[in-house]
Design an enzyme around this catalytic site. Structure first.
Site, short mmCIF file in Angstrom:
data_model
loop_
_atom_site.label_atom_id
_atom_site.label_comp_id
_atom_site.label_asym_id
_atom_site.label_seq_id
_atom_site.Cartn_x
_atom_site.Cartn_y
_atom_site.Cartn_z
N GLN A 136 2.65 -5.30 -10.94
CA GLN A 136 2.80 -5.17 -12.40
C GLN A 136 1.69 -4.32 -13.00
O GLN A 136 1.92 -3.27 -13.60
CB GLN A 136 2.78 -6.56 -13.04
CG GLN A 136 3.98 -7.41 -12.69
CD GLN A 136 4.01 -8.73 -13.48
OE1 GLN A 136 3.11 -9.04 -14.25
NE2 GLN A 136 5.06 -9.51 -13.28
N GLU B 52 -8.47 -4.43 -16.24
CA GLU B 52 -8.25 -5.75 -15.63
C GLU B 52 -9.61 -6.34 -15.24
O GLU B 52 -10.64 -5.67 -15.33
CB GLU B 52 -7.32 -5.63 -14.42
CG GLU B 52 -5.90 -5.26 -14.83
CD GLU B 52 -4.96 -5.04 -13.66
OE1 GLU B 52 -5.07 -5.75 -12.65
OE2 GLU B 52 -4.11 -4.14 -13.77
N HIS C 97 -4.09 -15.68 -7.77
CA HIS C 97 -4.00 -15.04 -9.10
C HIS C 97 -4.07 -16.16 -10.13
O HIS C 97 -3.37 -17.16 -10.01
CB HIS C 97 -2.69 -14.26 -9.23
CG HIS C 97 -2.72 -13.27 -10.35
ND1 HIS C 97 -2.75 -13.65 -11.67
CD2 HIS C 97 -2.76 -11.92 -10.34
CE1 HIS C 97 -2.78 -12.56 -12.43
NE2 HIS C 97 -2.79 -11.50 -11.65
N ARG D 104 -11.32 -12.48 -10.61
CA ARG D 104 -10.23 -13.45 -10.42
C ARG D 104 -10.65 -14.77 -9.80
O ARG D 104 -10.11 -15.81 -10.14
CB ARG D 104 -9.20 -12.84 -9.48
CG ARG D 104 -8.19 -12.12 -10.23
CD ARG D 104 -7.10 -11.65 -9.35
NE ARG D 104 -6.51 -10.57 -10.11
CZ ARG D 104 -5.67 -9.70 -9.64
NH1 ARG D 104 -5.30 -9.76 -8.39
NH2 ARG D 104 -5.18 -8.77 -10.40
N HIS E 239 -1.86 -15.03 -3.98
CA HIS E 239 -1.43 -13.70 -4.44
C HIS E 239 -1.68 -12.61 -3.41
O HIS E 239 -0.85 -11.74 -3.21
CB HIS E 239 -2.19 -13.41 -5.73
CG HIS E 239 -1.85 -12.11 -6.38
ND1 HIS E 239 -0.59 -11.83 -6.83
CD2 HIS E 239 -2.61 -11.01 -6.68
CE1 HIS E 239 -0.57 -10.62 -7.38
NE2 HIS E 239 -1.79 -10.09 -7.28
N ARG F 239 -10.92 -9.01 -3.69
CA ARG F 239 -10.39 -7.70 -4.09
C ARG F 239 -10.45 -7.53 -5.60
O ARG F 239 -10.06 -8.41 -6.37
CB ARG F 239 -8.94 -7.58 -3.65
CG ARG F 239 -8.25 -6.33 -4.15
CD ARG F 239 -6.81 -6.29 -3.70
NE ARG F 239 -6.03 -7.33 -4.32
CZ ARG F 239 -5.20 -7.14 -5.34
NH1 ARG F 239 -5.06 -5.94 -5.87
NH2 ARG F 239 -4.51 -8.14 -5.83
P1 FAD Z 1 4.52 -4.55 1.01
O1 FAD Z 1 4.75 -3.77 -0.19
O2 FAD Z 1 4.53 -6.02 0.89
O3 FAD Z 1 5.63 -4.14 2.09
C1 FAD Z 1 5.75 -4.86 3.29
C2 FAD Z 1 7.04 -4.45 3.97
O4 FAD Z 1 7.07 -4.95 5.30
C3 FAD Z 1 8.30 -4.95 3.30
O5 FAD Z 1 9.24 -3.91 3.31
C4 FAD Z 1 8.77 -6.08 4.23
O6 FAD Z 1 10.15 -6.32 4.20
C5 FAD Z 1 8.35 -5.51 5.57
N1 FAD Z 1 8.18 -6.48 6.66
C6 FAD Z 1 7.34 -7.55 6.71
N2 FAD Z 1 7.43 -8.15 7.91
C7 FAD Z 1 8.33 -7.44 8.64
C8 FAD Z 1 8.87 -7.56 9.95
N3 FAD Z 1 8.51 -8.56 10.78
N4 FAD Z 1 9.79 -6.66 10.36
C9 FAD Z 1 10.21 -5.65 9.54
N5 FAD Z 1 9.74 -5.50 8.28
C10 FAD Z 1 8.81 -6.38 7.84
N6 FAD Z 1 -1.74 -4.64 -6.37
C11 FAD Z 1 -2.25 -3.67 -7.15
O7 FAD Z 1 -3.06 -2.86 -6.70
N7 FAD Z 1 -1.86 -3.59 -8.46
C12 FAD Z 1 -0.96 -4.45 -9.01
O8 FAD Z 1 -0.62 -4.32 -10.18
C13 FAD Z 1 -0.43 -5.47 -8.21
N8 FAD Z 1 0.43 -6.38 -8.73
C14 FAD Z 1 1.01 -7.28 -7.88
C15 FAD Z 1 1.98 -8.15 -8.40
C16 FAD Z 1 2.65 -9.02 -7.56
C17 FAD Z 1 3.69 -9.95 -8.11
C18 FAD Z 1 2.33 -9.05 -6.19
C19 FAD Z 1 3.03 -9.99 -5.25
C20 FAD Z 1 1.33 -8.22 -5.67
C21 FAD Z 1 0.68 -7.34 -6.51
N9 FAD Z 1 -0.30 -6.47 -6.04
C22 FAD Z 1 -0.83 -5.51 -6.85
C23 FAD Z 1 -0.60 -6.41 -4.61
C24 FAD Z 1 0.18 -5.23 -4.00
O9 FAD Z 1 1.45 -5.16 -4.59
C25 FAD Z 1 0.35 -5.34 -2.50
O10 FAD Z 1 -0.86 -5.65 -1.89
C26 FAD Z 1 0.86 -4.02 -1.93
O11 FAD Z 1 2.03 -3.66 -2.60
C27 FAD Z 1 1.11 -4.16 -0.45
O12 FAD Z 1 1.80 -3.01 -0.02
P2 FAD Z 1 2.19 -2.91 1.51
O13 FAD Z 1 2.90 -1.62 1.67
O14 FAD Z 1 1.02 -3.19 2.34
O15 FAD Z 1 3.19 -4.15 1.75
C1 SIN Z 2 -1.66 -8.05 -12.00
O1 SIN Z 2 -0.90 -7.29 -12.62
O2 SIN Z 2 -2.29 -8.96 -12.53
C2 SIN Z 2 -1.79 -7.86 -10.54
C3 SIN Z 2 -2.80 -6.85 -10.28
C4 SIN Z 2 -3.29 -6.93 -8.86
O3 SIN Z 2 -2.99 -7.87 -8.14
O4 SIN Z 2 -4.05 -6.04 -8.50
#
Ligand code: FAD
Ligand code: SIN
Length: 534
Positions: free
Chosen positions: A46, A112, A240, A286, A347, A382
């Site tokens: 978000q 933030e 969070h 946080r 989170h 973080r």
């Molecule tokens: P993800 O985006 O989680 O992708 C993981 C992928 O792996 C998915 O496609 C999943 O299906 C796949 N997968 C998992 N296990 C397997 C498997 N065994 N086999 C095949 N596929 C698999 N961070 C920020 O910096 N700013 C923000 O504003 C922020 N807001 C957030 C809000 C929410 C609600 C949440 C939950 C997190 C937020 N975060 C934010 C944290 C951030 O979104 C994540 O840390 C980041 O998106 C992780 O990216 P990623 O590519 O590592 O993993």
């Molecule tokens: C949030 O929008 O509060 C999430 C931001 C983050 O996890 O970095």
């Protein structure tokens, strides 16, 4: 079935997709993802993505804020490299079509907790969805990238899978891809690759209350650990402070950006309390805010506290937080007029698979990026919105190195990898065991390994998880491999690793607070907690 590719990417969030776009310039890419292509933590982000984007900011300030949040465990070299790569990474996202919110022509930068300047680029409060959909669009325009939806990786393929293999002392472990379950056919296939990237995201679903979607079950950490890669700092789970407290809205995040725009935290009585805990009040780091809420809830016995933005202009709220506004309205309350009931929820995991500055793990040909990795960026806590930044920047570093490697390795031959074995497997049809064990682990982690920990709670958690681990491993070996069994096996393993890491750290630092050792102990514990299986 056997699928051969140059690059196998496990996960389709920001890390996996960004890496795929870059390496597709030099080779054939297969992305496997366990649900639909967009389903990821990324899609739900978000607040936004942090970077130095205004003249009133500087790299040094962003670095200092990140190191301060990291509580002594961030690696300054890594932090500097990531922060300095931030502005270019944002430009690249804009070039592939990410439409960040603008104020006049300039990027509208949010604030933030823990940030000393406004530096969070966002697309209203749907930043993740905007990034994810732009990346997927770009990926779909590339001919040499294939996406396999509903494919869940079971385990990485290493020399331990070769028939009659005996490891020689000092021999490095090599990865040649992964065994992958095609959920639609129920068959386990071999995906063989010169280079494999783990981009499987986080572990939130190990906890009863979490902001994370269903995919976040720690699969990558469990697979890498089983294969022999060292993992670190898994005790640092970020809670969070503000997830919605509502029977139908469980796991919905109320962004920290709401506090960044002036939102106040109130007790049921209306009393403000954050001034008693930190000079930055609602915008304290946080861990401080989550612990303060936990303390107030334990003291009052209430179920939630409240986030109040009713003093802000109604139209501004609707424009700045359209997603949060609509979601709450669908649950019958109007955030422009009513306080939002909130509680902390699991989170983000700061620890993960140890990588170097190029995203390389300790296993040959295996890279890890995004939330699954421990690069040294986040340390013990973080800084908000640094996670999307780290994921995209490290995906770029890893792509650069792996592209060089794949050029050298033309004409590559894979060893003879056995088919997936179903020997000794019978369908016992005891599926209730899975849902029961999962609920038990989620509750155990929430109640005994939560925001505030103690030796006795951690030891109780350890003795129970050891029994569950043995039972579930037996179940895994005796039953057909299914989506549910794969996740349960991984959840149990990662829960055990988190508990073990938390027991090892005999101090309180950043996100890890143990009331039996309430102080930070730099002399003995200013170091990573490293675990390794082989
Ligand atoms: P993800 O985006 O989680 O992708 C993981 C992928 O792996 C998915 O496609 C999943 O299906 C796949 N997968 C998992 N296990 C397997 C498997 N065994 N086999 C095949 N596929 C698999 N961070 C920020 O910096 N700013 C923000 O504003 C922020 N807001 C957030 C809000 C929410 C609600 C949440 C939950 C997190 C937020 N975060 C934010 C944290 C951030 O979104 C994540 O840390 C980041 O998106 C992780 O990216 P990623 O590519 O590592 O993993
Ligand atoms: C949030 O929008 O509060 C999430 C931001 C983050 O996890 O970095």
């Amino acid at each position: 079935m056997e699928i051969k590719t140059d690059f196998l990417i496990i996960g389709s969030g920001i890390a996996g997709l960004s890496y795929a776009l870059k390496v597709s310039e030099t080779g054939k890419v297969a992305i496997i993802t366990k649900k639909k292509d967009t389903e990821s933590n990324t899609n739900y982000a978000q607040g936004g993505i942090a970077a130095v984007l205004s003249p009133s900011d500087s790299f040094d300030l962003h670095i200092q804020d990140t190191l301060k949040a990291g509580a002594g465990l961030s690696n300054e070299v890594v932090v500097r490299k990531v922060v300095e790569s931030g502005p270019a990474a944002i430009q690249e996202l804009i070039q592939i079509g990410v439409d960040f919110t603008r104020a006049k022509k300039e990027l509208d930068l949010g604030r933030e907790g823990g940030h000393s300047r406004n530096r969070v680029a966002h697309a209203a409060d749907l930043t993740g969805r905007e990034i994810e959909s732009s990346l997927i669009r770009a990926i779909k325009s590339k001919k040499n990238i294939a996406i396999y939806e509903d494919h869940i990786a079971v385990d990485l393929i290493t020399q331990h899978h070769l028939k009659g293999y005996q490891k020689k002392p000092e021999e490095k472990i090599k990865c040649w891809g992964a065994y992958v379950l095609d959920v639609r056919t129920g068959k386990v296939n071999k995906f063989l690759s010169k280079i494999t990237l783990l981009a499987t995201g986080g572990t939130g679903r190990i906890y009863l209350h979490t902001t994370n979607p269903a995919i976040a079950t720690g699969d990558g950490i469990a697979m890498a650990y089983r294969a022999g890669a060292p993992v670190a700092n898994l005790e640092f789970i970020q809670f969070h402070p503000t997830s919605l407290y509502h029977p139908e809205g469980n796991s919905f995040l109320i962004s920290e950006a709401v506090r960044g725009e002036g939102g106040k935290l109130r007790l049921k009585s209306g009393e403000l309390f954050m001034q008693n805990y930190h000079p930055s009040k609602e915008l304290a780091p946080r861990d401080v805010v989550a612990r303060a809420i936990d303390f107030e809830l334990k003291k009052s016995g209430d179920n939630c506290i409240y986030l109040d933005i009713t003093h802000l202009d109604k139209n501004f709220i609707k424009e700045r937080f359209p997603n949060i506004y609509q979601r709450c309205l669908s649950l019958d309350f109007d955030i422009t007029k009513e306080w939002i009931p909130v509680v902390p929820a699991a989170h983000y995991i700061c620890g993960g698979i140890i990588t170097d500055l190029e995203g390389k793990t300790d296993i040959d040909n295996l890279y890890a990026c995004g939330e699954v990795a421990m690069t040294g960026m986040h340390g013990a806590n973080r800084l908000a919105s640094n996670s999307l930044l780290e994921a995209v920047v490290f995906a770029n570093f890893a792509a650069e190195t792996s592209r060089k490697f794949s050029k050298i390795e033309k004409g590559h031959k894979f060893p003879s990898i056995p088919e997936w074995s179903t020997k000794g497997v019978f369908d016992h049809k005891e599926w209730v065991i899975i849902s029961h064990a999962r609920q038990e682990i989620e509750s155990l982690m929430w109640n005994l390994v939560g925001i505030v920990r103690s030796n006795s709670r951690l030891e109780m958690a350890k003795s129970r998880i050891d029994i569950l681990l043995e039972d579930i491993n037996n179940f895994y070996h005796q039953n057909p491999v299914t989506y549910e069994v794969i996740e349960l096996r991984n959840i149990t393993k990662v829960a055990e690793l988190i508990i073990r890491s938390a027991l090892l750290r005999k101090e309180s630092r950043g996100l890890h607070f143990n009331q039996d050792y309430p102080q930070k102990d730099d002399r003995n514990w200013k170091k990573d907690t490293i675990l390794k299986s082989r």
